[in-house]
Write a protein that holds these residues in place. Structure first.
Motif: not given
Length: 387
Positions: A196-205
């Motif tokens: 999941x991408x949110x600007x520079x940040x990510x969340x491994x799903x």
């Protein structure tokens, strides 16, 4: 009168002495104020410094009364980290959700501040609570991922080790009742890591499997073999790399061709072994024209703007599967022309790689294989790749 004067003199003398003592006493109690002295600082790794979690900074001289200020060096939000605890070996702080990137860290105590020489690096990541991701989906399918913490504008990134270098796919999301909805991008296949991408940040799903079928045109060619319910398989290029060429010189198996196999999913490793082997052969002062293994390894094709350049010469069993697939086609010879085809599997039983297995594609249905003298027979080669 004189007695009264003496008493007054004694009174003021005592007062002066008392005041002087108090001033001296105050000086002793206050002392010289200095900034916090913090030694042997060691920051946690960026991968372990996750927003929304506690992290431990190693060092001597921290106090639970310290105020920890973090100033972003990457134009992210500054923050003051709550101190959770401190001991003789370091300090535990809480990194807020807004954090990300590189920070200069200051320690303030008694209104005096020390700037640490080491910087804190916070991973550009965030978390989704109660995340639930479907195990599999089809390319082009509408999908919903549930969880708590999604936001408008989030994107889903699809990546696979089997996509060409630099190639990935991104899906735009819409907010759903319990999460987000999106369409699996066309072109995705096999096992995909999703982020999941949110600007520079990510969340491994995690991962999503996107199965394909034999005969699908994807990944730079045509799928001719699958395993694991279509999640893994083999893809054939739509053209031969050569139509009539000898394999290469007859060389010793050890060290030039040692370790090649006939099995499924070994053609890539076989090709690497043979390419390294012929390089050693040349380095020993021998001459050789480009071999069939090298030509397959160097093959490249561009389709829809994507360059596929991870091809190889298939093993005996892989090329056998290509023959079996071709036998099911109405126009078999249009896909793979009639010819004998090299494999990357050496004929066993000799110290010399004098021959390699070939597969006879002159036949339409009956499988015929045999030994092809590598420096005599001039036959064809079809590159393949795997996922």
């Amino acid at each position: 009168m004189k007695r009264i004067s003496n008493l007054i003199f004694i009174f003021f003398t005592l007062l002066l002495i008392t005041t002087s003592c108090k001033e001296d006493e105050a000086t002793i109690l206050i002392g010289d104020a200095i900034s916090p002295v913090i030694k042997y600082v060691s920051m946690p790794s960026q991968s372990s410094t996750i927003p929304g979690r506690n992290v431990y900074i190693n060092g001597i001289g921290f106090s639970s009364e310290d105020s920890i200020s973090c100033r972003s060096l990457e134009e992210e939000a500054d923050f003051t980290a709550p101190v959770m605890s401190a001991d003789n070996y370091g300090i535990k702080i809480f990194v807020p959700e807004i954090a990300g990137g590189e920070y200069e860290v200051s320690v303030t105590r008694n209104n005096l501040t020390t700037v640490l020489g080491e910087h804190l690096f916070v991973a550009f990541v965030f978390t989704i609570d109660n995340l639930s991701v479907p195990a599999s989906a089809e390319s082009g399918e509408d999908l919903v991922i549930t969880g708590e913490g999604f936001m408008n504008g989030d994107q889903v990134l699809f990546e696979s080790d089997y996509y060409p270098q630099g190639i990935s796919y991104v899906a735009e999301t819409d907010m759903a009742t319990d999460g987000v909805s999106f369409t699996v991008p066309d072109g995705c296949y096999g096992m995909n890591n999703i982020t999941l991408l949110r600007g520079k940040k990510t969340c491994n799903m995690g991962t999503i499997n996107i199965p394909v079928n034999v005969g699908d045109q994807i990944g730079g060619g045509v799928v001719f073999y699958t395993s694991d319910n279509g999640v893994h398989g083999l893809i054939a290029a739509q053209e031969n790399v050569v139509n009539e060429q000898v394999f290469g010189p007859s060389i010793q198996v050890d060290p030039y061709a040692s370790g090649v196999s006939e099995d499924i999913f070994t053609g890539k490793n076989n090709t690497d072994i043979l390419i390294d082997g012929i390089a050693l052969w040349r380095a020993a002062g021998n001459s050789a024209e480009p071999t069939v293994a090298e030509l397959c390894g160097q093959y490249s094709v561009e389709i829809n703007g994507i360059i596929y350049n991870d091809w190889f010469l298939g093993s005996l069993n892989e090329m056998t599967e290509l023959f079996n697939y071709r036998a099911t086609l109405a126009n078999a010879y249009e896909f793979v022309p009639a010819q004998n085809y090299w494999t990357s599997s050496v004929i066993p039983g000799s110290n010399w790689a004098w021959a390699y297995h070939y597969v006879n594609f002159w036949e339409s249905e009956t499988l015929i294989t045999g030994a092809a003298p590598c420096d005599v027979w001039a036959i064809a080669a079809r590159p393949i790749r795997q996922f």
